[in-house]
Write an enzyme that holds these catalytic residues in place. Structure first.
Site, mmCIF file in Angstrom:
data_model
loop_
_atom_site.group_PDB
_atom_site.id
_atom_site.type_symbol
_atom_site.label_atom_id
_atom_site.label_comp_id
_atom_site.label_asym_id
_atom_site.label_seq_id
_atom_site.Cartn_x
_atom_site.Cartn_y
_atom_site.Cartn_z
ATOM 1 C CE1 TYR A 55 -2.954 -3.099 0.523
ATOM 2 C CE2 TYR A 55 -3.464 -2.341 2.738
ATOM 3 C CZ TYR A 55 -3.637 -3.252 1.711
ATOM 4 O OH TYR A 55 -4.503 -4.302 1.897
ATOM 5 C CE LYS A 84 -3.332 -7.219 4.310
ATOM 6 N NZ LYS A 84 -3.447 -5.777 4.474
#
Length: 323
Positions: A55, A84
């Protein structure tokens, strides 16, 4: 963990707050908006923040967390932070350095939850997402079971409290659970899940294995042009959902979140608006009747907003399976 939020017990004994704040940001939104949103989210009461290296907002999330800790608004142990492992870091020698980079960006000594972002490996390169001449990702052949062993080592090293997966289908979960020498089961599987894709079969499977289902796109996604077909149906405008909302004197968004919560799913809600952030936290303040739940079950179309077609050429592409 904050008393303001209900929590769900994970299979390793840790607790995850039952509502999370999502931080995905499309290219067109400035990073300053992510920083502002994270500040607001903590101020209004979110203690579970979900992010990812892909992101590219970990630094902003870290700044917000640190400033709230310094200001005495929260303690580190009040917060539940997920990040992640991106697909280009599956090779065993890359897992821990990738996590350490995320920790540095987040200004944290550990994260509460570390997930394999997709079960599909992409070739590693300095550019996080190497492309071929047709603009498609260069895919790799690493077995995610080997990657998982490195996540287990990161847990043993104290860099992460819990480990899990994202976007795995039930066959891939099964393979991981049956892996020889498995030390830790995944605590969760984070997948797209909402009224149009209620994941009932995958949810039943996960419950049978004591794996929590975490839902992204819980409100039908933010409909970012880069990933979502703009002609797809707008979930929160669904007339049946709106009828149930009217009957319960709540917004369609709250009904959509409550539906997931009552089924034992942990939804992630995303917004850049304070009033919406506050409203989403009201998910614990009311209950849907069995009739309402049945009506909402009927909205399922197995419709996926985010099909990750960029990974579709790989044999591990997770969405070819029914669940």
């Amino acid at each position: 963990m904050s008393s303001k939020l209900h929590c769900v017990k994970l299979n390793d004994g840790h607790f995850i707050p039952a509502l999370g704040f999502g931080t995905y940001k499309p290219k067109e939104v400035p990073k300053s908006k992510s920083l502002e949103a994270a500040h607001l989210a903590i101020d209004v009461g979110y203690r579970h923040i979900d992010t990812a290296s892909a992101y590219q907002v970990e630094e902003e999330i870290g700044q917000a967390i640190q400033s709230k800790i310094k200001a005495g608004v929260v303690k580190r142990e009040d917060m539940f932070i997920t990040t992640k492992l991106w697909c280009s870091c599956f090779r065993t020698e890359m897992v821990r350095p990738a996590l350490e980079k995320s920790l540095k960006n987040l200004q944290l000594d550990y994260v509460d939850l570390f997930l394999i972002h997709y079960p599909v490996p992409i070739k590693s390169s300095v550019d996080e997402s190497p492309l071929d001449e047709k603009g498609k990702f260069l895919l790799d052949t690493v077995d995610f079971c080997d990657t998982w062993e490195m996540l287990e080592k990161c847990k043993d090293a104290g860099l992460v409290k819990s480990i899990g997966v994202s976007n795995f289908n039930h066959k891939q979960l099964e393979r991981l659970l049956n892996k020889p020498g498995l030390k830790y089961k995944p605590v969760c599987n984070q997948v797209e899940c909402h009224l149009y894709l209620n994941q009932s079969k995958l949810l039943d499977y996960c419950k049978s294995k004591d794996i929590v289902l975490v839902a992204y796109g819980a409100l039908g996604t933010q409909r970012y042009k880069e990933w979502v077909d703009q002609n797809s149906p707008v979930l929160l405008d669904d007339p049946i959902l709106c009828d149930v909302a009217k009957k319960n004197k709540r917004s369609p968004a709250l009904i959509a979140l409550r539906y997931l919560f009552q089924r034992g799913v942990v939804p992630l809600a995303q917004s850049f608006k304070e009033n919406e952030m506050r409203e989403n936290l009201q998910v614990f303040e009311f209950q849907l009747s069995p009739e309402d739940m049945k009506t909402l079950d009927g909205l399922n179309k197995n419709f996926r907003y985010l099909s990750a077609e960029f990974l579709a050429d790989h044999p591990e592409y997770p969405f070819s399976e029914e669940y």
